[in-house]
Design a protein around this motif. Structure first.
Motif, short mmCIF file in Angstrom:
data_model
loop_
_atom_site.label_atom_id
_atom_site.label_comp_id
_atom_site.label_asym_id
_atom_site.label_seq_id
_atom_site.Cartn_x
_atom_site.Cartn_y
_atom_site.Cartn_z
N GLN A 12 0.83 -1.21 0.00
CA GLN A 12 0.00 0.00 0.00
C GLN A 12 0.86 1.25 0.00
N GLN A 13 1.87 1.28 0.86
CA GLN A 13 2.69 2.48 1.00
C GLN A 13 3.54 2.75 -0.24
N GLU A 14 4.14 1.69 -0.80
CA GLU A 14 5.06 1.89 -1.91
C GLU A 14 4.36 1.98 -3.26
N PHE A 15 3.23 1.28 -3.42
CA PHE A 15 2.61 1.19 -4.75
C PHE A 15 1.14 1.57 -4.78
N GLY A 16 0.56 1.87 -3.64
CA GLY A 16 -0.85 2.23 -3.60
C GLY A 16 -1.78 1.07 -3.88
N MET A 64 -1.31 -3.63 8.86
CA MET A 64 -0.57 -3.03 9.96
C MET A 64 0.91 -2.89 9.61
N PRO A 65 1.39 -1.65 9.46
CA PRO A 65 2.82 -1.46 9.18
C PRO A 65 3.69 -2.04 10.29
N ALA A 66 4.76 -2.70 9.88
CA ALA A 66 5.73 -3.27 10.82
C ALA A 66 7.04 -3.47 10.07
N PRO A 67 8.17 -3.42 10.76
CA PRO A 67 9.45 -3.65 10.09
C PRO A 67 9.50 -5.04 9.45
#
Length: 199
Positions: A12-16, A64-67
């Motif tokens: 989601q963050q990098e490519f939508g 959920m964003p996580a490393p």
């Protein structure tokens, strides 16, 4: 191990990536991990829904964003590079041509609901050595591998297993791959051939 929620957040963050397209990219990332590493990218499973493979947690919005390990991020980026140009509906149609989804649904009508789990074993067996290409009708398909492509992909799985177990013991990777290709081809009753070999 990476979670599907964290993998979805990267896409989601990098490519939508969203919705059905996000689901299919995650599915093909899982397939890539199974055929390249011999291990899943994440433990969560996909169900054979009517529009293709779907993970219920992602459907319910559990992103959920996580490393993530760098290697897992690279695998997600490589999957996007391979499939990201396809629309959500092209990805859905592609998954409908693939045996893991079709076999899991069995003889259900096309529009029927289905919550059967697509097995990781079926995914690994089907996608091993396959490439994405346009068919004669213009639709995207996963082309079956040649015997040599399949043997080389199988050898790569052995390499990863041996590396995890620490049993390569200084053998040159290229030599080891070639040895495994020959062994795999013989095991499968195939004619042995390697790039550069002459009959």
């Amino acid at each position: 191990m990476t979670t599907i929620a964290a993998a979805a957040a990267v896409l989601q963050q990098e490519f939508g990536a969203e919705g059905m397209k996000l689901q299919k990219i995650l599915y093909y990332a899982q397939a890539a991990a199974l055929v390249q590493r011999g291990l899943p990218l994440f433990s969560e499973e996909f169900q054979a829904w009517r529009h293709g493979p779907v993970n219920r947690d992602i459907w319910d919005g559990q992103v959920m964003p996580a490393p993530l390990p760098a290697a897992d991020v690279e695998l997600l980026r490589a999957t996007w590079a391979k499939y990201g140009h396809l629309t959500a509906y092209e990805l859905s149609d592609l998954s409908h041509e693939d045996a893991p989804w079709k076999d899991t649904r069995g003889d259900l009508p096309a529009g029927a609901n289905c919550d059967r789990i697509i097995s990781q074993e079926a995914m690994q067996a089907f996608y091993l050595g396959r490439e994405l290409a346009k068919g004669p009708d213009g639709k995207w398909v996963h082309v079956p591998p040649t015997a040599a492509q399949w043997a080389r992909a199988k050898a790569q799985l052995v390499i990863h297993r041996q590396a995890r177990q620490g049993t390569l013991r200084g053998v040159d990777r290229r030599t080891f791959i070639d040895q495994q290709v020959i062994a795999t081809q013989r095991l499968e009753g195939l004619a042995v051939s390697l790039p550069g070999m002459h009959g």
